[in-house]
Every structure is written in structure tokens, then in C-alpha cells.
Enzyme design. Structure first.
Site, short mmCIF file in Angstrom:
data_model
loop_
_atom_site.label_atom_id
_atom_site.label_comp_id
_atom_site.label_asym_id
_atom_site.label_seq_id
_atom_site.Cartn_x
_atom_site.Cartn_y
_atom_site.Cartn_z
N ARG A 233 0.82 -1.20 0.00
CA ARG A 233 0.00 0.00 0.00
C ARG A 233 0.86 1.25 0.00
O ARG A 233 1.89 1.32 0.65
CB ARG A 233 -0.91 -0.02 1.24
CG ARG A 233 -1.81 1.19 1.37
CD ARG A 233 -2.88 0.95 2.43
NE ARG A 233 -2.33 0.82 3.77
CZ ARG A 233 -2.04 1.86 4.57
NH1 ARG A 233 -2.22 3.10 4.13
NH2 ARG A 233 -1.58 1.66 5.79
N HIS A 234 0.40 2.26 -0.74
CA HIS A 234 1.06 3.55 -0.69
C HIS A 234 0.78 4.18 0.68
O HIS A 234 -0.36 4.13 1.17
CB HIS A 234 0.53 4.46 -1.80
CG HIS A 234 1.35 5.68 -2.05
ND1 HIS A 234 1.31 6.78 -1.22
CD2 HIS A 234 2.25 5.97 -3.01
CE1 HIS A 234 2.14 7.70 -1.68
NE2 HIS A 234 2.73 7.23 -2.76
N PRO A 235 1.77 4.79 1.32
CA PRO A 235 1.55 5.31 2.68
C PRO A 235 0.70 6.58 2.74
O PRO A 235 0.26 6.97 3.81
CB PRO A 235 2.97 5.61 3.17
CG PRO A 235 3.77 5.81 1.94
CD PRO A 235 3.18 4.90 0.92
N VAL A 236 0.45 7.22 1.59
CA VAL A 236 -0.30 8.47 1.58
C VAL A 236 -1.57 8.37 0.75
O VAL A 236 -2.64 8.79 1.18
CB VAL A 236 0.58 9.63 1.06
CG1 VAL A 236 -0.24 10.91 0.92
CG2 VAL A 236 1.77 9.86 1.99
N PHE A 240 -4.34 2.40 -3.29
CA PHE A 240 -3.09 2.35 -4.05
C PHE A 240 -2.36 1.11 -3.55
O PHE A 240 -1.50 1.19 -2.68
CB PHE A 240 -2.28 3.62 -3.76
CG PHE A 240 -1.33 4.05 -4.84
CD1 PHE A 240 -1.63 5.15 -5.63
CD2 PHE A 240 -0.13 3.38 -5.04
CE1 PHE A 240 -0.74 5.58 -6.61
CE2 PHE A 240 0.76 3.80 -6.01
CZ PHE A 240 0.46 4.90 -6.80
#
Length: 386
Positions: A233-236, A240
Site C-alpha cells: 500500500r502507498h503510505p499516503v 493504491f
């Protein structure tokens, strides 16, 4: 592909490569791809350690062959005065020296920057190491996993359930090699324009990996807390990530409200775009577990190919998760010329990936046999004149 002189940007540049294993050889292979004459200096009879690393095909290391394409090989014993003197003579007519010994070793061998610039006042000398030439960690030995572990990269790679993990490739070595090639090219340009003197380049794997972590650093600087593990997962941005499908995993990458609205349309749930939990990127990230459950309730009902077709038609970035064989065998890899089969090679080579004026300069020779070019450079076995 035949290259005109205009597509081989480093034609006429001579590089003396005293590096071994991966970071340095990757750097010099990239320079060879662009036309530089790279002469690889190896320990007599044994050669670069990488020659002995598997896998092997017809008795030759495939690994060594991939990262030493387009070079010539000379055996040399730097502890032998005659060999060292011959090396000094070659330095006088060279443009670049590349090494990746542990700091201090080149001084003991008499091939450090200060020694060699006496023989060539225009020399560009690049050192690649784990932690650089100075600093409290500079003397540490550093394989790629050490640089990944200490740079912070491993701390954000992996899943909470299993803990930190290294990247699946030795990106510390490889990225350091790329940065070294970039720095050498920049130094060559500067030498022609405004810096005619010798130049010393210091590249550290730790520095390189640290500098590449833009997302993690932005979170650290903004929040004052080191980012942690989030898996794929994208952290932001959310959603995503990779998601379960009926026959595998599908990647969906949404980084704007507009794309999220399109995803909701594809899922047949347009009302989710105005749900207070998912109304913007920040809220979607805060409520990621709930959103994942909604998405996977949909993705698990369809196959990866069906999901990608529908999402891409709607303009939502998505993809399957290919293995390396699928990537290498893809039509896109063929069109992008990611692999090149030189004459006399049973295996393809993987040259530098950049096109120049629509063309890609390729290495034109396979990796050399150990000492294949001894005679051409006045060296034979240690101390013996050819």
C-alpha cells in the site's frame, strides 16, 4: 542494431575498471553501453569474484556476463611493482578510473586518487562504497542488504505481519552504480567546459538509498515520526495497493478524487465517492481497511484480466502482477529493446534502458574471458611483459 557515431555518446572515452562484483561493474557496463572503451582489471587466474557466482551456463557465470558486457579484460597484480607501473602508464592515457574497494585499500595498493592524478592531471576517479570515504561508518564492510537495512529502506518494505524485508533486487548496488555513471558523465562534461583538472567522485550506497526515499522522508519531516510498514500500500494515497482477484492479484493505483470516482463507477457503486469516509485522499487513507473490504468484495468476483480491461478503459491505472519471465517475454519488452542478443552469445544481455534520438546504444560484445586482452595492454601473468 548498428549505431552511428552520434548515438554512442561516450565514444573515445577510456575507462579503467578496477571494481568487482556488482556496483562498480554495473556502472562501467552502462558506460560501455554508450561507447566507452572499458578495460576491466582482474586478479590473475581468479578474476572478479562475480565470475564464481551462479547460476552458470556452459561453465560461465550468467551473473558476471550480464554486468560485464562490452568490456575488455586484463589480469593485473597491483602488489607487483611491474604491474603497478604498467597500470600507471595506462592511467596517463585514460579518462576515468572506477573502483569499489573498501576505503583505504586503494591507498595500500598505490592506486588511490592522489597517486593516480600525478600520472594524469585530468583524471576522473570514482569510488563506490557502502558508506562513503569519510564518516563514522565509512570503514564498515557493506553488502547491499546492510545498506538497505541501515538506510531506512527495509523499515518501510514488507508487511507488519512478517516484518522488514529487503528489496528483491540488490538496488543499493545497482542504484549506486547508476549514480556513479551519472556523476562520471557529468564530470566528463564539466572537464570539457570549465573544470579541466582531476575530479574525485565519492558514491555511497547508504547515501544513495537514503536520498531515494522521497515519500518516506516527506512523512518523516511532516510528522516527526519514522514511517512504518504498509506492505504494497502507498503510505499516503488510497486506494493504491494490490488486491485479491478471483485468479490472483490486481494492482489498482488511485491518487486523485477524479480517479476514485471512476473506480467507484467501475465497481457499480458511484455513491462511495461522496461517502464521508472516502471523500478525499486523507479520509480514504484513514479508513483504508473499510475501503479495502469494499474493493475486494468486488475484485474477488472477477479475474485479473477482466478487472484490468475494465479499469484501464475507464482510465484507472491498474495492472496484473507479472513475474520476471512474463515481463521479459512481453511484447512491450521487445519493442522497448530491453534485451539484446549479441553475436556469439547464447543468452541475451540487458543494456542501459534509455533511448537517445529514438535509438538505444547497445553493448556490442559479450563479457570477456579472464585476461583475454592481456597482450593488448602489455600485461600477461603477474609481472610478466606480454
Amino acid at each position: 542494431m548498428n549505431d552511428s557515431p552520434f548515438t554512442r555518446q561516450l565514444q573515445g572515452v577510456r575507462v579503467l575498471d578496477v571494481s568487482r562484483v556488482l556496483a562498480g561493474p554495473h556502472c562501467t557496463a552502462m558506460l560501455a553501453d554508450l561507447g566507452a572503451d572499458v578495460i576491466k582489471f582482474e586478479v590473475p587466474e581468479e578474476g572478479d569474484d562475480a565470475r564464481h557466482l551462479g547460476p552458470f551456463l556452459d561453465g560461465e557465470s550468467v551473473y558476471f556476463g550480464l554486468i560485464n558486457r562490452g568490456k575488455r579484460s586484463v589480469e593485473i597484480d597491483f602488489k607487483n611493482p611491474a604491474d603497478r607501473q604498467r597500470f600507471y602508464e595506462l592511467v596517463a592515457d585514460a579518462d576515468v578510473v572506477v573502483e569499489n574497494f573498501r576505503p583505504g585499500v586503494t591507498q595500500r595498493l598505490g592506486i588511490d586518487f592522489d597517486s593516480l592524478k600525478q600520472h594524469n592531471p585530468r583524471l576522473i576517479y570514482a569510488s563506490i562504497s557502502g558508506f562513503g570515504q569519510q564518516g563514522p561508518l565509512s570503514s564498515r564492510p557493506a553488502y547491499d542488504i546492510v545498506a538497505q537495512a541501515m538506510s531506512g529502506l527495509m523499515s518501510v518494505t514488507g508487511f507488519a505481519a512478517t516484518g522488514p524485508t529487503r528489496s528483491g533486487e540488490a538496488i543499493g548496488d545497482l542504484c549506486a552504480g547508476v549514480y556513479a555513471a551519472w556523476a562520471i558523465s557529468s564530470a566528463l562534461f564539466a572537464r570539457e567546459r570549465h573544470a579541466p583538472g582531476a575530479q574525485y567522485i565519492d558514491v555511497a550506497m547508504f547515501d544513495v538509498l537514503f536520498s531515494l526515499q522521497m515519500t518516506g522522508l516527506s512523512n518523516l519531516y511532516a510528522n516527526g515520526v519514522a514511517p512504518g510498514l504498509v506492505g504494497n500500500r502507498h503510505p499516503v494515497s488510497t486506494p493504491f495497493d494490490s488486491y485479491r482477484a478471483a485468479d490472483g492479484q490486481v494492482v489498482i493505483a488511485v491518487a486523485s478524487n477524479r480517479l476514485f470516482e471512476r473506480l467507484c463507477q467501475c465497481m457499480g457503486q458511484p455513491e462511495l465517492a461522496t461517502d464521508a469516509r472516502f471523500v478525499n485522499d486523507t479520509q480514504r487513507t484513514l479508513n483504508e481497511p473499510a475501503l479495502r473490504a469494499v474493493i475486494e468484495a468486488w475484485t474477488t468476483q472477477h479475474k485479473v484480466e477482466q478487472l484490468c480491461d475494465g479499469l484501464l478503459d475507464a482510465g484507472v491505472p491498474s495492472s496484473p502482477v507479472w513475474d520476471l519471465a512474463q515481463a521479459a517475454g512481453s511484447e512491450h519488452a521487445r519493442v522497448r529493446q530491453l534485451q539484446f542478443q549479441p553475436e556469439g552469445s547464447v543468452l541475451p544481455l540487458v543494456p542501459q534502458p534509455v533511448f537517445f534520438n529514438g535509438r538505444k546504444p547497445h553493448a556490442i560484445t559479450i563479457a570477456p574471458r579472464l585476461g583475454a586482452d592481456n597482450a593488448a595492454f602489455g600485461l600477461n601473468k603477474a609481472g610478466e611483459k606480454a
